[in-house]
Design an enzyme around this catalytic site. Structure first.
Site: not given
Ligand code: R5P
Length: 309
Positions: A48, A138, A180, A203, A229, A234-235, A237
């Protein structure tokens, strides 16, 4: 339920590191580096969806639990069961080693009614553990981990110096760029270590997969750029930043992150944007891992144990 020699009762007064089998490799490395006994927690998943955990029969006074918190929802429940059970089995001082600490980004209610997940998850963990060790959390609008996770020992480590060493060994005269403004702290640290040129972008996020990036006012023509970073998810940024950098003359763009959260198509998104190499630390296990944080985390654990002795 699986059985392993590591699940034998712990009859030692030596501090012990507990782990689940999906983190056994990292746990072995960490236990060896920090000179800890290692024990595997057994987990059974009922049809379950409920889980049952089994710890060693007895535990020493000092216990650390390794649980990196990518895919965090079930893991947070595991920690609740684990921490409370460990206390009943003899643990008096409990440390959470969470190389990646989840839910730190939602640090305010951006819209009325939103849960401030950082505060809620932080207090939840502080209620279970005496110490939390993490890497590059973060933290944006709060200045210390202890504000987010109000625990007695809130220890922050960073992957930036080791990533910087890796970059220095693999790129000549790289230009470090943060995608960013929040990445400025890691960019400054990594750049200072080897005297790299550096800058950060601005950003604007419209949605999970929709970001606008403004490049810093500098020439990037012919430069070998590394986007650094704390995390890529998701990549999008780093992909957006890479697209703009290559369009304005950068010779190459690679990516270095502490936490390879990488959703299913993230690597494809980055590759489609022209990104060359993707490098990460082993805070989250991923084929892109090139830097091990084991010694850094072991050092923190050892200092903590010494301070408690
Ligand atoms: C947020 O400000 C983090 O430093 C990354 O820039 C962010 O989480 C990247 O997210 P994603 O790869 O989805 O764009």
């Amino acid at each position: 339920m699986k059985s392993s020699p590591l699940t034998m009762p712990v009859m030692t007064t030596k501090p012990v590191l507990l782990c689940l089998d999906d983190e056994l490799r990292s746990a072995k490395r960490l236990a060896q580096a920090a000179d800890l006994a290692l024990a595997l927690i057994e987990i059974h998943r009922f049809p379950d969806g409920e889980i049952k955990l089994r710890l060693p029969n007895t535990l020493p006074a000092h216990v650390a639990i390794l649980r990196t918190l990518n895919d965090p929802n079930e893991k947070l429940l595991e920690l609740l069961l684990l921490a409370q059970t460990a206390r009943t089995l003899g643990a008096r001082h409990l440390t959470l080693v969470a190389p990646y600490l989840a839910y730190m980004r939602q640090d305010m209610a951006f819209h009325p009614g939103e849960a401030i997940s950082q505060r809620i998850v932080g207090r939840f963990l502080a209620g279970l553990f005496d110490a939390v060790i993490t890497v590059d959390p973060h933290l944006h609008r709060v200045t210390s981990l202890r504000q987010a996770v109000p625990v007695q020992h809130a220890i922050v480590l960073t992957g930036a110096p080791l990533l910087s060493d890796w970059i220095a060994a693999h790129r000549q005269k790289p230009l470090l760029i943060g995608p960013d403004e929040e990445s400025a702290q890691w960019i400054a640290m990594a750049a200072a270590r080897h005297g790299f040129d550096h800058a950060v972008c601005r950003k604007l996020r419209h949605g999970d997969r929709s970001v606008e990036v403004e490049l810093p006012a500098m020439t990037v023509t012919g430069r070998h750029v590394v986007l650094l970073d704390d995390v890529a998810s998701t990549g999008h940024t780093v992909a957006r930043a890479a697209h703009l950098l290559l369009a304005t003359g950068a010779a190459s763009v690679d990516v270095a992150v502490t936490h390879a959260l990488f959703s299913v198509d993230a690597l494809q998104v980055m590759q489609d944007a022209g990104i060359g190499e993707v490098w990460s630390t082993d805070c989250i296990a991923h084929p892109s891992n090139v830097v091990s944080m084991a010694d850094t985390i072991a050092g923190a654990l050892t200092r903590l144990q010494t301070s408690l002795a």
